[in-house]
Enzyme design. Sequence first.
Site, PDB file in Angstrom:
ATOM      1  N   HIS A   1       0.865  -1.179   0.000  1.00  0.00           N
ATOM      2  CA  HIS A   1       0.000   0.000   0.000  1.00  0.00           C
ATOM      3  C   HIS A   1       0.906   1.235   0.000  1.00  0.00           C
ATOM      4  CE1 HIS A   1      -2.763   2.980   1.824  1.00  0.00           C
ATOM      5  NE2 HIS A   1      -3.760   2.193   1.471  1.00  0.00           N
TER       6      HIS A   1
ATOM      7  N   ASP B   1       2.850  -4.629   7.900  1.00  0.00           N
ATOM      8  CA  ASP B   1       1.614  -3.856   7.752  1.00  0.00           C
ATOM      9  C   ASP B   1       0.453  -4.846   7.777  1.00  0.00           C
ATOM     10  OD1 ASP B   1      -0.597  -2.450   6.939  1.00  0.00           O
ATOM     11  OD2 ASP B   1       0.230  -1.792   5.028  1.00  0.00           O
TER      12      ASP B   1
ATOM     13  N   GLN C   1      -4.748  -5.190   6.340  1.00  0.00           N
ATOM     14  CA  GLN C   1      -5.703  -5.986   5.579  1.00  0.00           C
ATOM     15  C   GLN C   1      -5.978  -7.338   6.219  1.00  0.00           C
ATOM     16  OE1 GLN C   1      -6.844  -4.105   2.890  1.00  0.00           O
ATOM     17  NE2 GLN C   1      -8.509  -5.516   3.282  1.00  0.00           N
TER      18      GLN C   1
ATOM     19  N   LYS D   1     -10.434  -0.839  10.110  1.00  0.00           N
ATOM     20  CA  LYS D   1     -10.510  -2.097   9.347  1.00  0.00           C
ATOM     21  C   LYS D   1     -11.039  -3.237  10.223  1.00  0.00           C
ATOM     22  CE  LYS D   1      -8.224  -0.746   5.501  1.00  0.00           C
ATOM     23  NZ  LYS D   1      -7.327  -1.342   4.529  1.00  0.00           N
TER      24      LYS D   1
ATOM     25  N   CYS E   1      -4.794   2.798  -3.729  1.00  0.00           N
ATOM     26  CA  CYS E   1      -3.589   3.207  -2.996  1.00  0.00           C
ATOM     27  C   CYS E   1      -2.448   2.211  -3.195  1.00  0.00           C
ATOM     28  CB  CYS E   1      -3.879   3.381  -1.503  1.00  0.00           C
ATOM     29  SG  CYS E   1      -5.025   4.720  -1.144  1.00  0.00           S
TER      30      CYS E   1
END
Length: 367
Positions: A117, A194, A197, A220, A358
């Site tokens: 991202h 990261d 997600q 999220k 993104c």
Amino acid sequence: MFENIKRKFPVYDKNPNLVFLDTAASSLKPTSVIQSINDCYSYEYANVHRGLYSLSSNLTTKFENVRSKVSKFLNSESEENIIFTKNATEAINLVVSCFSEKFLNNGDEVILSYLEHHANIVPWQIAAKKIGFKIVTINIDQDGNLDYDDFISKINKKTKFISITNMSNVVGTIVDLNIINEHAKKNNIPFLVDGCQFIAHSPVNVQNINCDFYVYSGHKLYGPSGVGVLYMKNKWFENFNPYQGGGSMIETVDFENTTFAKGYQKFEAGTPPIVPVVGLGSSYDFMSEFNLKEIFDHEIELYKYALDKLKSINNIKIFGESKNKGAIISFNINNIHPSDLGLILDQHNIAIRTGHHCAQPLLKRLN
């Protein structure tokens, strides 16, 4: 297990026919999370960590209990390893700024991947322009699989950091963090994950992952926007200088000299996102009603069904069918502009995301 789950989300009271397929960008909010935010502003609000009166002290306790919930959710060594930020983007910027300031020099290398991202690309680029280190990118194949041989080949004596996604928000590829950890630790290279997600779909154990940093955003995870989480290994609390200055992160202040607080407090300058943190705490309570493995298995069943149906339609091109992935489908329809498709589907009460997600380098790589 998933029967009547829509009843927990008030948006469906107003719009029962909504088909919301944009959770990869941000999740809808259950009633319990919304109510906790409303109650906090209505009946519980005060500044935290600053008052001896009951409103402040009670909310401080509630606020810090969320830190404990996060620690338990991630299986971190302790709640002391959890830093609250405004989102995952700020958490990544914090790590990039603090690490590059002390540990990166001209000619060093930082490894990213084509799956990232923008939040895990741009902060490194900004720091690289200031310092002169080089960003090295792990390749992927046309199905969106990460090329682990390419990753291993790109590690050398100049490699000082690895920053990588847990799961792509575009093609759903789930990165094998065991391979990342094995080669990072073998070469004494710290790494950041990261988890934006991935975090809502499967259990995360940061001690097993053995990452130095793990980040994600509350929105999220069925929680509110405006709050993010940074897990940081113990060694970095002393090694890093403060990211921002202000209230809370200090020990003593004088015009001649200021000393800083220890641990997570050193990185939480100013009034924190009090109510978003309380809402985040409620999102963990909501998540605890379900088994994350069963959620993931159910999502994969829906993914396979949807993929089969989409493939039966002419002129649809699917992007990213990696071997290990989450329930995300990216596609184009030949001769139809994505923006037009998004607007047409919206007229049928179907919410999807269109655009570059993104992740422009990834979309260029997939053509």
